[in-house]
Design a protein around this motif. Structure first.
Motif, PDB file in Angstrom:
ATOM      1  N   ASP A 197       0.875  -1.026   0.071  1.00  0.00           N
ATOM      2  CA  ASP A 197       0.234  -0.073   0.365  1.00  0.00           C
ATOM      3  C   ASP A 197       0.805   1.266  -0.253  1.00  0.00           C
ATOM      4  O   ASP A 197       0.533   2.968  -0.918  1.00  0.00           O
ATOM      5  N   LEU A 198       2.194   1.073   0.577  1.00  0.00           N
ATOM      6  CA  LEU A 198       2.452   1.894   0.499  1.00  0.00           C
ATOM      7  C   LEU A 198       3.571   2.531  -0.814  1.00  0.00           C
ATOM      8  O   LEU A 198       4.057   4.108  -0.772  1.00  0.00           O
ATOM      9  N   GLN A 199       3.349   1.660  -1.314  1.00  0.00           N
ATOM     10  CA  GLN A 199       4.119   2.075  -3.016  1.00  0.00           C
ATOM     11  C   GLN A 199       3.727   3.263  -3.567  1.00  0.00           C
ATOM     12  O   GLN A 199       4.040   3.626  -4.058  1.00  0.00           O
ATOM     13  N   THR A 200       2.095   2.783  -3.786  1.00  0.00           N
ATOM     14  CA  THR A 200       1.305   3.816  -4.280  1.00  0.00           C
ATOM     15  C   THR A 200       1.742   5.251  -4.177  1.00  0.00           C
ATOM     16  O   THR A 200       1.824   6.600  -5.007  1.00  0.00           O
ATOM     17  N   PRO A 201       1.747   5.467  -2.353  1.00  0.00           N
ATOM     18  CA  PRO A 201       1.909   7.077  -2.588  1.00  0.00           C
ATOM     19  C   PRO A 201       3.295   7.697  -2.573  1.00  0.00           C
ATOM     20  O   PRO A 201       3.584   8.785  -3.465  1.00  0.00           O
ATOM     21  N   ILE A 202       4.463   6.639  -2.357  1.00  0.00           N
ATOM     22  CA  ILE A 202       5.620   6.834  -2.884  1.00  0.00           C
ATOM     23  C   ILE A 202       5.637   7.055  -3.704  1.00  0.00           C
ATOM     24  O   ILE A 202       6.448   7.683  -4.499  1.00  0.00           O
ATOM     25  N   THR A 203       5.406   6.118  -5.298  1.00  0.00           N
ATOM     26  CA  THR A 203       5.099   6.669  -6.493  1.00  0.00           C
ATOM     27  C   THR A 203       4.711   7.678  -6.819  1.00  0.00           C
ATOM     28  O   THR A 203       5.060   9.062  -7.689  1.00  0.00           O
ATOM     29  N   ARG A 204       3.217   8.371  -6.143  1.00  0.00           N
ATOM     30  CA  ARG A 204       2.629   9.614  -6.368  1.00  0.00           C
ATOM     31  C   ARG A 204       3.651  11.156  -6.128  1.00  0.00           C
ATOM     32  O   ARG A 204       3.657  11.329  -6.917  1.00  0.00           O
ATOM     33  N   MET A 205       4.283  10.630  -5.220  1.00  0.00           N
ATOM     34  CA  MET A 205       4.912  11.408  -4.809  1.00  0.00           C
ATOM     35  C   MET A 205       6.883  11.751  -5.076  1.00  0.00           C
ATOM     36  O   MET A 205       6.840  12.728  -5.333  1.00  0.00           O
ATOM     37  N   ARG A 206       7.028  11.162  -5.887  1.00  0.00           N
ATOM     38  CA  ARG A 206       7.985  11.107  -6.684  1.00  0.00           C
ATOM     39  C   ARG A 206       7.936  11.371  -7.774  1.00  0.00           C
ATOM     40  O   ARG A 206       8.731  12.261  -8.470  1.00  0.00           O
ATOM     41  N   LEU A 207       6.246  11.350  -8.514  1.00  0.00           N
ATOM     42  CA  LEU A 207       6.928  11.716 -10.012  1.00  0.00           C
ATOM     43  C   LEU A 207       6.407  13.690  -9.909  1.00  0.00           C
ATOM     44  O   LEU A 207       6.015  13.989 -10.699  1.00  0.00           O
ATOM     45  N   ARG A 208       5.302  13.407  -8.448  1.00  0.00           N
ATOM     46  CA  ARG A 208       4.815  14.957  -7.882  1.00  0.00           C
ATOM     47  C   ARG A 208       6.749  15.907  -7.957  1.00  0.00           C
ATOM     48  O   ARG A 208       6.683  17.114  -8.665  1.00  0.00           O
ATOM     49  N   THR A 209       7.417  15.346  -7.344  1.00  0.00           N
ATOM     50  CA  THR A 209       8.821  15.677  -7.348  1.00  0.00           C
ATOM     51  C   THR A 209       9.269  15.828  -8.512  1.00  0.00           C
ATOM     52  O   THR A 209      10.752  16.570  -8.763  1.00  0.00           O
ATOM     53  N   ASP A 210       9.013  15.687  -9.634  1.00  0.00           N
ATOM     54  CA  ASP A 210       9.419  15.397 -10.990  1.00  0.00           C
ATOM     55  C   ASP A 210       8.750  16.840 -11.732  1.00  0.00           C
ATOM     56  O   ASP A 210      10.275  16.983 -12.287  1.00  0.00           O
ATOM     57  N   LEU A 211       8.039  17.306 -11.048  1.00  0.00           N
ATOM     58  CA  LEU A 211       7.830  18.115 -10.894  1.00  0.00           C
ATOM     59  C   LEU A 211       7.906  19.469 -10.672  1.00  0.00           C
ATOM     60  O   LEU A 211       7.366  20.961 -10.930  1.00  0.00           O
ATOM     61  N   MET A 212       8.505  19.400  -9.455  1.00  0.00           N
ATOM     62  CA  MET A 212       9.341  20.774  -8.878  1.00  0.00           C
ATOM     63  C   MET A 212      10.246  21.152  -9.705  1.00  0.00           C
ATOM     64  O   MET A 212      10.636  21.069 -10.665  1.00  0.00           O
ATOM     65  N   ASP A 213       9.726  22.562 -10.069  1.00  0.00           N
ATOM     66  CA  ASP A 213      10.878  23.698 -10.508  1.00  0.00           C
ATOM     67  C   ASP A 213      11.959  23.215  -9.628  1.00  0.00           C
ATOM     68  O   ASP A 213      13.589  24.105 -10.459  1.00  0.00           O
ATOM     69  N   ASP A 214      12.702  23.512  -8.114  1.00  0.00           N
ATOM     70  CA  ASP A 214      13.742  23.802  -7.742  1.00  0.00           C
ATOM     71  C   ASP A 214      14.295  22.445  -7.121  1.00  0.00           C
ATOM     72  O   ASP A 214      13.939  21.798  -7.064  1.00  0.00           O
ATOM     73  N   ALA A 215      15.163  22.688  -8.488  1.00  0.00           N
ATOM     74  CA  ALA A 215      16.428  21.226  -8.000  1.00  0.00           C
ATOM     75  C   ALA A 215      16.251  20.654  -7.080  1.00  0.00           C
ATOM     76  O   ALA A 215      16.897  19.874  -7.438  1.00  0.00           O
ATOM     77  N   HIS A 216      16.943  21.784  -6.695  1.00  0.00           N
ATOM     78  CA  HIS A 216      17.703  20.940  -4.912  1.00  0.00           C
ATOM     79  C   HIS A 216      16.562  20.184  -4.078  1.00  0.00           C
ATOM     80  O   HIS A 216      16.817  19.646  -3.539  1.00  0.00           O
ATOM     81  N   ASP A 217      15.291  21.044  -3.973  1.00  0.00           N
ATOM     82  CA  ASP A 217      14.338  20.653  -3.305  1.00  0.00           C
ATOM     83  C   ASP A 217      13.653  19.189  -3.504  1.00  0.00           C
ATOM     84  O   ASP A 217      13.606  17.838  -2.933  1.00  0.00           O
ATOM     85  N   ARG A 218      13.461  19.312  -4.927  1.00  0.00           N
ATOM     86  CA  ARG A 218      13.446  17.917  -6.138  1.00  0.00           C
ATOM     87  C   ARG A 218      14.497  16.475  -5.523  1.00  0.00           C
ATOM     88  O   ARG A 218      13.906  15.379  -5.305  1.00  0.00           O
ATOM     89  N   ASP A 219      15.923  17.587  -5.336  1.00  0.00           N
ATOM     90  CA  ASP A 219      16.940  15.827  -5.262  1.00  0.00           C
ATOM     91  C   ASP A 219      16.167  15.542  -3.526  1.00  0.00           C
ATOM     92  O   ASP A 219      17.417  14.447  -3.518  1.00  0.00           O
ATOM     93  N   LYS A 220      16.158  16.165  -2.777  1.00  0.00           N
ATOM     94  CA  LYS A 220      16.062  15.941  -1.183  1.00  0.00           C
ATOM     95  C   LYS A 220      14.806  15.187  -0.720  1.00  0.00           C
ATOM     96  O   LYS A 220      14.599  14.349  -0.451  1.00  0.00           O
ATOM     97  N   PHE A 221      13.767  16.035  -1.752  1.00  0.00           N
ATOM     98  CA  PHE A 221      13.012  15.004  -1.544  1.00  0.00           C
ATOM     99  C   PHE A 221      12.996  13.682  -2.283  1.00  0.00           C
ATOM    100  O   PHE A 221      12.403  12.301  -1.621  1.00  0.00           O
TER     101      PHE A 221
END
Length: 458
Positions: free
Chosen positions: A258-282
Motif C-alpha cells: 500500500d505504501l508503494q502507491t503514495p511513494i510513487t505518486r510523491m516521486r512523480l510530483r517531485t519530478d514536476l518541482m521547479d527547484d532542483a535542490h528541493d527535488r533532489d532532497k525529496f
C-alpha cells in the motif's frame, strides 16, 4: 601509599581446583545423573541390608554359641575328671571341637580378657565348669581374642581349655545373589529413567528444530498421560506461534504494497518541482522510505522462516562470483582462502548474509577482505575491514533491527539499520553463528561460522 595485593590463599585455590575436578566428574545429562543417583542409592541400600543381616546373624550366632559351648566344655571337663589319668590323653581328640580343645597339664597363658565379648565368653565358661577350681583365665592374640582357661581337677592335675569364638559362616553364593540383584535393579532403573527422560529429549529437540525459522515439527502425542499432554501443548504452541508470525508478515507485506502507491505518486510530483535542490532532497527521502519498507519486509520474512532447502553447492564458486560482481561494480573485495570441496547448505541465504556483511564493510572501510577457513567440519567466513569499528558495548546491539551506531555512522551512510539484523536472523535459521569483534590492528571483523557436511559424490 598503595599496597600490593596479596596473592590468593593456597587453600582457597586447592578447594577451587578440587571443586572443579568434582564438577567434571559429575555427568552432565539428566539421564546419566538420575541413573547414577538411583543405582548408587540401590547399592547403598543393598550394602546396608547386607550389613544389617550379617550383624543380626553374628548376634544370633554368638548367643547360640554362648549357650551351647559352655555346656559342652563343662560336660567335657566333667568327663575328663571321671576318667582315669592314664586314659585321659586318648579322649582329648574325641572331645575336641572347632571352637575349643583341651591340653593336659601345662599353664594357661595370656592376660586378663580386655574386650567386652571376651569377658562375657570367659564368664560363661567359668560359671559353667564350677565347682572345679579355676586357676587362671588368659586372653591370647592367636587365635584372635582366644581364651586359655586352666582348671584343676579333683585329683589335683590340671587341664588347659583353649577356646575361641567362631565367626558366622557365609556361603559364597549369597554375595553373587546380591550382585545379581543389584544388576537387575540397575537395569530396571536404566529403563525407567530412559522412559522418563526420552520425552524431555524429544521436546528439547523439537524446540531446537523450531528455532528462528519456525518450521513446525509435530511431536507424537502418545505415551503416558503427562507426556501426551505436554506434546499436545507444545504442538498447539508451535501452531499458534507460526500463525502469529505468518499474520505479521502478511500485514507488513500489505503495508509495503500500500505504501508503494503514495511513494510513487510523491516521486512523480517531485519530478514536476521547479527547484532542483528541493527535488533532489525529496527524491532522496522517498528512496530511503522505499528502502526501509523493503528491508522491513525482508527482515520479517527472515523471522518467519527459511524455506530454502539445503542443497549441494560449491562455496568457492559462490564466493568468487560475489567478489567478481563487486569488482564489476567498481568495488574492490579480496578473497583469501578456499573451502576446497562442495558442501551442503543454503546458497541463497549464504549469499544474502555475505552480501550484507560486505556491503556494511564497504560503507565504512576501503580495504575489505573475505577470509575463508575450514576446521573440524565447520566453515568460517570472516569479512574484515579497516573502518572505525564499533564501540565494544554496542557489538551485540547492532545485530538488533533498526539499530545504528550514530557516533561513527551518520544517517546518510547508516542505511536502515536492518542489514546486520537480517544477516543475523538468516544465520540463526541456518544453524550458524554470526559474531562481531573489533580487530586489534583496527577495523571490524564479522565472522560467520556454520556447520557443514561434505556433499556426497556421485
Amino acid at each position: 601509599m598503595a599496597t600490593p595485593s596479596s596473592p590468593a590463599h593456597p587453600a582457597a585455590s586447592t578447594r577451587s581446583g578440587a571443586g572443579g575436578r568434582l564438577r567434571r566428574l559429575v555427568p552432565r545429562t539428566l539421564f546419566s545423573r538420575v541413573t547414577l543417583i538411583i543405582v548408587v542409592g540401590l547399592a547403598i541400600a543393598q550394602l546396608l541390608t547386607f550389613a544389617s543381616i550379617r550383624y543380626e546373624r553374628d548376634m544370633a550366632m554368638r548367643e547360640l554359641m554362648m549357650i551351647g559351648i559352655e555346656r559342652d566344655i563343662a560336660s567335657s571337663v566333667a568327663l575328663l575328671d571321671r576318667l582315669p589319668a592314664a586314659e585321659r590323653a586318648g579322649w582329648l581328640e574325641r572331645l575336641e571341637r572347632r571352637n575349643y580343645r583341651f591340653v593336659l597339664s601345662g599353664v594357661a597363658e595370656g592376660v586378663d580378657p580386655t574386650s567386652r565379648l571376651s569377658q562375657q565368653f570367659a564368664t560363661a565358661i567359668v560359671d559353667a565348669i564350677r565347682p572345679f577350681q579355676i586357676i587362671k583365665v588368659g586372653q591370647v592374640t592367636r587365635p584372635p581374642e582366644g581364651l586359655q582357661i586352666q582348671v584343676r581337677l579333683t585329683d589335683g592335675s590340671s587341664v588347659v581349655i583353649h577356646a575361641m569364638r567362631v565367626g558366622m559362616p557365609m556361603s559364597p553364593w549369597v554375595i553373587w545373589v546380591l550382585v545379581i540383584q543389584l544388576l537387575v535393579l540397575a537395569i530396571c532403573a536404566w529403563f525407567a529413567v530412559r522412559l522418563v527422560t526420552r520425552p524431555l529429549a524429544d521436546l528439547a529437540a523439537a524446540a531446537d528444530d523450531l528455532g528462528p525459522d519456525l518450521r513446525v515439527q509435530k511431536l507424537t502425542e502418545e505415551g503416558p498421560t503427562e507426556v501426551a499432554h505436554a506434546a499436545r501443548a507444545f504442538n498447539a504452541m508451535q501452531q499458534r506461534i507460526g500463525g502469529y508470525m505468518s499474520e505479521r508478515v502478511k500485514i507488513l507485506a500489505a503495508i509495503s504494497h500500500d505504501l508503494q502507491t503514495p511513494i510513487t505518486r510523491m516521486r512523480l510530483r517531485t519530478d514536476l518541482m521547479d527547484d532542483a535542490h528541493d527535488r533532489d532532497k525529496f527524491r532522496q527521502d522517498l528512496d530511503e522510505m522505499n528502502s526501509l519498507v523493503r528491508e522491513g519486509v525482508t527482515y520479517a520474512r527472515t523471522l518467519h522462516g527459511a524455506t530454502e532447502p539445503a542443497l549441494r553447492m560449491d562455496a568457492d564458486a559462490l564466493l568468487e562470483s560475489m567478489v567478481a560482481d563487486y569488482e564489476d561494480a567498481g568495488k574492490r573485495v579480496r578473497l583469501e582462502g578456499r573451502v576446497g570441496a562442495p558442501i551442503v547448505g543454503r546458497p541463497n541465504a549464504l549469499r544474502r548474509i555475505v552480501m550484507n556483511l560486505v556491503d556494511n564493510a564497504l560503507i565504512f572501510g576501503s580495504d575489505v577482505r573475505l577470509r575463508v577457513q575450514t576446521c573440524d567440519g565447520r566453515l568460517a567466513i570472516a569479512v574484515v575491514d579497516n573502518g572505525p569499528g564499533i564501540p565494544p558495548d554496542e557489538l551485540e546491539a547492532v545485530l538488533k533491527p533498526f539499530y545504528r551506531v550514530e557516533s561513527s555512522r551518520n544517517r546518510s551512510t547508516g542505511g536502515t539499520g536492518l542489514g546486520l539484523a537480517i544477516a543475523h536472523q538468516l544465520a540463526m535459521a541456518m544453524g550458524a553463528e554470526l559474531a562481531l569483534r573489533n580487530r586489534s590492528e583496527g577495523g571490524l571483523e564479522a565472522r560467520l561460522t556454520l556447520p557443514t557436511r561434505p556433499a556426497a559424490s556421485n
